[in-house]
Design an enzyme around this catalytic site. Structure first.
Site, PDB file in Angstrom:
ATOM      1  N   HIS A 206       0.919  -1.251  -0.031  1.00  0.00           N
ATOM      2  CA  HIS A 206       0.020   0.047   0.091  1.00  0.00           C
ATOM      3  C   HIS A 206       0.944   1.360  -0.098  1.00  0.00           C
ATOM      4  O   HIS A 206       1.888   1.292   0.830  1.00  0.00           O
ATOM      5  CB  HIS A 206      -0.856  -0.132   1.112  1.00  0.00           C
ATOM      6  CG  HIS A 206      -1.900   0.877   0.970  1.00  0.00           C
ATOM      7  ND1 HIS A 206      -1.869   2.383   1.578  1.00  0.00           N
ATOM      8  CD2 HIS A 206      -3.294   0.951   0.584  1.00  0.00           C
ATOM      9  CE1 HIS A 206      -2.936   3.111   1.532  1.00  0.00           C
ATOM     10  NE2 HIS A 206      -3.959   2.220   0.912  1.00  0.00           N
ATOM     11  N   ASP A 240     -11.676  -6.762   4.168  1.00  0.00           N
ATOM     12  CA  ASP A 240     -11.571  -5.206   4.574  1.00  0.00           C
ATOM     13  C   ASP A 240     -10.306  -4.413   4.143  1.00  0.00           C
ATOM     14  O   ASP A 240      -9.456  -4.911   4.359  1.00  0.00           O
ATOM     15  CB  ASP A 240     -11.403  -5.256   6.211  1.00  0.00           C
ATOM     16  CG  ASP A 240     -12.676  -5.745   7.040  1.00  0.00           C
ATOM     17  OD1 ASP A 240     -13.574  -5.749   6.534  1.00  0.00           O
ATOM     18  OD2 ASP A 240     -12.104  -6.574   8.080  1.00  0.00           O
ATOM     19  N   LEU A 241     -10.808  -3.422   3.150  1.00  0.00           N
ATOM     20  CA  LEU A 241      -9.990  -3.093   2.429  1.00  0.00           C
ATOM     21  C   LEU A 241      -8.654  -2.278   3.154  1.00  0.00           C
ATOM     22  O   LEU A 241      -9.065  -1.378   4.122  1.00  0.00           O
ATOM     23  CB  LEU A 241     -10.561  -1.805   1.710  1.00  0.00           C
ATOM     24  CG  LEU A 241      -9.712  -1.104   0.757  1.00  0.00           C
ATOM     25  CD1 LEU A 241      -9.153  -1.916  -0.360  1.00  0.00           C
ATOM     26  CD2 LEU A 241     -10.474   0.073  -0.014  1.00  0.00           C
ATOM     27  N   ASP A 242      -7.546  -2.651   2.859  1.00  0.00           N
ATOM     28  CA  ASP A 242      -6.074  -1.991   3.456  1.00  0.00           C
ATOM     29  C   ASP A 242      -6.299  -2.170   4.683  1.00  0.00           C
ATOM     30  O   ASP A 242      -5.683  -1.469   5.550  1.00  0.00           O
ATOM     31  CB  ASP A 242      -6.214  -0.716   2.938  1.00  0.00           C
ATOM     32  CG  ASP A 242      -5.834  -0.385   1.523  1.00  0.00           C
ATOM     33  OD1 ASP A 242      -5.295  -1.467   0.870  1.00  0.00           O
ATOM     34  OD2 ASP A 242      -6.088   0.548   0.844  1.00  0.00           O
ATOM     35  N   GLU A 243      -6.931  -3.163   5.571  1.00  0.00           N
ATOM     36  CA  GLU A 243      -6.878  -3.395   6.887  1.00  0.00           C
ATOM     37  C   GLU A 243      -6.290  -4.509   7.332  1.00  0.00           C
ATOM     38  O   GLU A 243      -6.538  -5.231   8.416  1.00  0.00           O
ATOM     39  CB  GLU A 243      -8.732  -3.144   7.411  1.00  0.00           C
ATOM     40  CG  GLU A 243      -9.127  -1.913   7.269  1.00  0.00           C
ATOM     41  CD  GLU A 243      -8.340  -0.850   7.913  1.00  0.00           C
ATOM     42  OE1 GLU A 243      -7.838  -1.067   8.985  1.00  0.00           O
ATOM     43  OE2 GLU A 243      -8.733   0.308   7.718  1.00  0.00           O
TER      44      GLU A 243
END
Length: 298
Positions: A206, A240-243
């Protein structure tokens, strides 16, 4: 640490050894290290590296042991021994033969810096992986992939075609028998369904020091806020997006004189470093999941 008690005097009579990595987690309690070491000692194994960690907050114990074993003993015997030990200690364990290199499928969009870095490291022997193919929703990086002798699959993302495109991705993962999928600046969000099917097998890089500056143009957002640190985060992909659980983060100090283009250049270096470390630690079986976090035995 040498646990062998009956090593032969004649070196020529020694069996050829294979190396394994055992990773495990379980509820913390006395005697875990002793039980694991006992299993290895009874089979004449030689411990080369051992690390452990007890999480006081969760009450779980984590361990990674790399050891040499005579091939005569056999992997099946080792697996049977740890399977028998499992119920007593409530072990969640994995045994990996270090001779088996992880098969890695890399996915990318237009930015080639992370792809190029991973391919260079693999060819140079710095990453003990086998890159099996490159997949992209754009054709731009085909020459780079092919210069390394790799198959390149262009799978464009047509409007409304996400389900069909991801079905092709999954088919390629199965075709190449990929153990790990690396999103090396792949600028598409994986569906919940694909994340579930590849759980624990997808690493993403990311372009920010999570959780800040999500979405489009993160370096422009960072510049507008006058940040003093920028970075990159490598993590496992979850619905869970970018989690997902964070594996590694790299940061660099910047100042007011650096514009968005300068920040992007620094950020690209941070992305390459963080992703390469994450892939190497995964390939060496150094990462254990601890709920939403990771335990990494470097």
């Amino acid at each position: 640490m040498n646990l062998r008690s009956d090593a032969p005097d004649n070196a020529e009579s020694e069996m050829v050894s294979a190396e394994y990595v055992l990773t495990l987690s379980c509820p913390d309690r006395p005697g875990i290290v002793s039980a694991v070491s006992g299993v290895l000692a009874e089979r004449g194994c030689n411990i080369l590296e051992s690390q452990q960690y007890g999480d006081r907050d969760t009450g779980r114990f984590f361990m990674r042991v790399q050891f040499a074993a005579e091939q005569e003993n056999g992997e099946n015997e080792l697996r049977a021994a740890f399977a028998a030990l499992g119920p007593e200690l409530t072990l969640d364990w994995r045994l990996h033969d270090t001779r088996t290199r992880p098969r890695v499928l890399i996915m990318v969009s237009k930015g080639g810096h992370c792809l190029n870095d991973l391919l260079y490291r693999q060819r140079s022997g710095l990453l003990d992986i086998d890159v099996v193919a490159v997949v992209s929703n754009h054709p731009a990086l085909r020459p780079l992939a092919q210069s390394y002798g790799l198959d390149f699959h262009h799978l464009p993302m047509a409007p409304g075609g996400k389900v069909a495109q991801e079905a092709e991705v999954l088919a390629l993962v199965q075709h190449y028998q990929a153990d790990l999928v690396v999103l090396a600046r792949y600028m598409q969000i994986l569906s919940d369904d694909l994340c579930s099917k590849l759980e624990g097998k997808v690493i993403n890089i990311h372009h920010s020091f999570l959780p800040s500056f999500k979405g489009a143009k993160p370096y422009h957002q960072a510049h507008a806020r006058g940040v003093k640190l920028i970075g990159a985060t490598a993590h496992y992909v979850t619905p869970d997006l970018d989690e997902g659980p964070i594996i590694e983060q790299e940061v660099a100090r910047v100042d007011h004189a650096q514009g968005p283009a300068d920040l992007m250049a620094v950020g690209r270096d941070m992305e390459c470093l963080a992703l390469a470390k994450a892939v190497r630690w995964h390939a060496e079986h150094r990462i254990l999941l601890n709920g939403a976090k990771t335990v990494i035995f470097r």
